[in-house]
Design a protein around this motif. Structure first.
Motif, short mmCIF file in Angstrom:
data_model
loop_
_atom_site.label_atom_id
_atom_site.label_comp_id
_atom_site.label_asym_id
_atom_site.label_seq_id
_atom_site.Cartn_x
_atom_site.Cartn_y
_atom_site.Cartn_z
N ASN A 44 -3.26 -24.30 -0.81
CA ASN A 44 -2.95 -24.63 0.39
C ASN A 44 -3.90 -23.12 1.05
O ASN A 44 -3.45 -22.62 2.57
CB ASN A 44 -1.31 -24.31 0.40
CG ASN A 44 -0.62 -24.54 -0.24
OD1 ASN A 44 -1.08 -25.19 -0.85
ND2 ASN A 44 0.17 -25.44 0.86
N ASP A 45 -4.22 -23.03 0.33
CA ASP A 45 -5.24 -21.95 0.67
C ASP A 45 -4.55 -20.36 0.73
O ASP A 45 -4.66 -19.22 2.24
CB ASP A 45 -6.25 -22.02 2.01
CG ASP A 45 -7.84 -20.43 1.97
OD1 ASP A 45 -7.67 -20.49 1.30
OD2 ASP A 45 -8.23 -21.02 2.94
N ALA A 46 -2.88 -20.06 0.33
CA ALA A 46 -2.76 -19.47 1.03
C ALA A 46 -1.80 -18.59 -0.51
O ALA A 46 -2.14 -18.92 -1.75
CB ALA A 46 -1.17 -19.50 1.37
N PHE A 47 -1.07 -17.00 0.06
CA PHE A 47 -0.73 -16.21 -1.97
C PHE A 47 1.01 -17.45 -1.48
O PHE A 47 1.58 -17.25 -0.45
CB PHE A 47 -0.68 -15.00 -1.30
CG PHE A 47 -2.41 -14.64 -2.13
CD1 PHE A 47 -2.27 -14.72 -3.70
CD2 PHE A 47 -2.94 -14.62 -1.85
CE1 PHE A 47 -3.55 -14.43 -4.17
CE2 PHE A 47 -4.47 -14.47 -2.04
CZ PHE A 47 -3.87 -13.29 -3.43
N PHE A 48 1.69 -17.37 -2.23
CA PHE A 48 3.08 -17.54 -2.14
C PHE A 48 3.64 -17.05 -3.70
O PHE A 48 3.60 -16.34 -4.59
CB PHE A 48 3.25 -18.84 -2.95
CG PHE A 48 3.55 -19.46 -1.77
CD1 PHE A 48 3.99 -20.28 -0.73
CD2 PHE A 48 1.66 -20.62 -2.01
CE1 PHE A 48 3.65 -20.78 0.81
CE2 PHE A 48 1.00 -21.18 -0.60
CZ PHE A 48 2.48 -21.75 0.22
N GLU A 49 4.93 -15.84 -2.85
CA GLU A 49 5.54 -14.93 -3.33
C GLU A 49 6.45 -15.55 -4.43
O GLU A 49 7.24 -16.63 -3.98
CB GLU A 49 5.86 -13.39 -2.49
CG GLU A 49 5.09 -12.86 -1.98
CD GLU A 49 5.02 -11.74 -1.33
OE1 GLU A 49 6.68 -10.84 -1.39
OE2 GLU A 49 4.09 -10.86 -0.68
N GLY A 50 7.01 -14.47 -5.94
CA GLY A 50 8.35 -15.63 -6.62
C GLY A 50 8.61 -14.27 -7.52
O GLY A 50 7.76 -13.23 -7.43
N THR A 51 8.60 -14.58 -8.33
CA THR A 51 9.84 -13.55 -9.31
C THR A 51 9.01 -14.31 -10.49
O THR A 51 9.83 -15.18 -11.10
CB THR A 51 10.81 -13.43 -9.23
OG1 THR A 51 11.44 -12.82 -7.81
CG2 THR A 51 11.85 -12.36 -10.36
N VAL A 52 8.93 -13.69 -12.02
CA VAL A 52 8.66 -13.95 -12.97
C VAL A 52 9.97 -14.19 -14.06
O VAL A 52 10.98 -12.80 -14.00
CB VAL A 52 7.35 -13.13 -13.75
CG1 VAL A 52 7.47 -13.72 -15.53
CG2 VAL A 52 6.13 -12.68 -12.90
N THR A 53 10.73 -15.34 -13.96
CA THR A 53 12.38 -15.79 -14.58
C THR A 53 12.40 -16.10 -15.70
O THR A 53 13.10 -15.81 -16.40
CB THR A 53 12.59 -16.76 -13.44
OG1 THR A 53 11.54 -17.56 -13.07
CG2 THR A 53 12.56 -15.98 -11.96
N ALA A 54 10.96 -16.37 -16.43
CA ALA A 54 11.35 -16.96 -17.85
C ALA A 54 9.22 -16.60 -18.84
O ALA A 54 8.58 -16.70 -17.59
CB ALA A 54 11.47 -18.41 -17.80
N PHE A 55 9.92 -16.78 -19.64
CA PHE A 55 8.41 -16.68 -20.88
C PHE A 55 8.10 -17.91 -22.05
O PHE A 55 9.82 -17.70 -23.07
CB PHE A 55 8.43 -15.74 -21.31
CG PHE A 55 7.43 -15.72 -22.92
CD1 PHE A 55 6.89 -15.08 -23.89
CD2 PHE A 55 6.07 -15.70 -22.18
CE1 PHE A 55 5.94 -15.20 -24.80
CE2 PHE A 55 4.39 -15.56 -22.63
CZ PHE A 55 4.50 -15.67 -24.06
N ASP A 56 7.39 -18.97 -22.47
CA ASP A 56 7.68 -19.55 -22.92
C ASP A 56 6.11 -20.02 -24.00
O ASP A 56 5.48 -19.63 -23.87
CB ASP A 56 7.51 -21.29 -22.29
CG ASP A 56 6.83 -22.17 -23.46
OD1 ASP A 56 6.86 -22.05 -24.54
OD2 ASP A 56 6.85 -23.64 -23.64
N LYS A 57 6.62 -18.92 -25.34
CA LYS A 57 6.05 -18.29 -26.02
C LYS A 57 4.80 -19.58 -27.14
O LYS A 57 2.97 -19.49 -26.75
CB LYS A 57 6.56 -17.87 -27.78
CG LYS A 57 5.92 -17.30 -28.50
CD LYS A 57 6.66 -16.57 -29.40
CE LYS A 57 5.46 -15.60 -30.36
NZ LYS A 57 6.57 -15.10 -31.61
N GLY A 58 5.04 -20.61 -27.14
CA GLY A 58 4.39 -21.50 -27.26
C GLY A 58 3.49 -22.39 -26.87
O GLY A 58 1.93 -22.26 -26.86
N ALA A 59 3.77 -21.77 -25.33
CA ALA A 59 2.07 -22.54 -24.40
C ALA A 59 2.08 -21.19 -23.82
O ALA A 59 1.10 -21.08 -22.71
CB ALA A 59 2.79 -23.31 -23.18
#
Length: 128
Positions: A44-59
């Motif tokens: 999309n040649d663009a930045f999209f905003e969001g929130t970090v909502t989870a962490f997967d230690k295995g990946a």
């Protein structure tokens, strides 16, 4: 720890010392939850905003929930991931700037950074 975790953590730390914001967030693992970011989507040649909502230690991946509701798992620490602080999140800009600076200091920074960081990593961890 999952197989390959220590090797991945070593790469994450090296990239964070180079100032890569995604790697700095990844090094914080669960402590990065709630951070507001903007992720570059090359299609999309663009930045999209969001929130970090989870962490997967295995990946060693974080889930970003974008403002439009879409969710995506990303390995933020990878060099090809382009991440910046959200423009909407001005409230903690000073804290983030200090966190980034702490991640780019020469030497090894251990532990998890939370709250406002002042001083140098050596002052925070005189033992190492």
């Amino acid at each position: 720890d999952p197989e390959g975790f220590e090797e991945t953590l070593s790469v994450v730390r090296a990239n964070s010392l180079d100032g890569h914001l995604g790697a700095i967030l990844a090094a914080r693992r669960h402590e990065a939850l709630g951070e507001r970011v903007a992720v570059f989507w090359s299609g999309n040649d663009a930045f999209f905003e969001g929130t970090v909502t989870a962490f997967d230690k295995g990946a060693f991946a974080h889930r970003v929930t974008y403002d439009d509701g879409e969710k995506q798992w990303l390995q933020l620490w990878r060099e090809n991931e382009v991440v910046r602080w959200s423009e909407e999140d001005e409230e903690s800009a000073e804290t983030k700037e200090k966190t980034e600076k702490a991640g780019t200091e020469t030497g090894t920074v251990t532990g998890t950074v939370t709250g406002t960081v002042t001083g140098t990593p050596a002052e925070k961890n005189p033992e190492g």
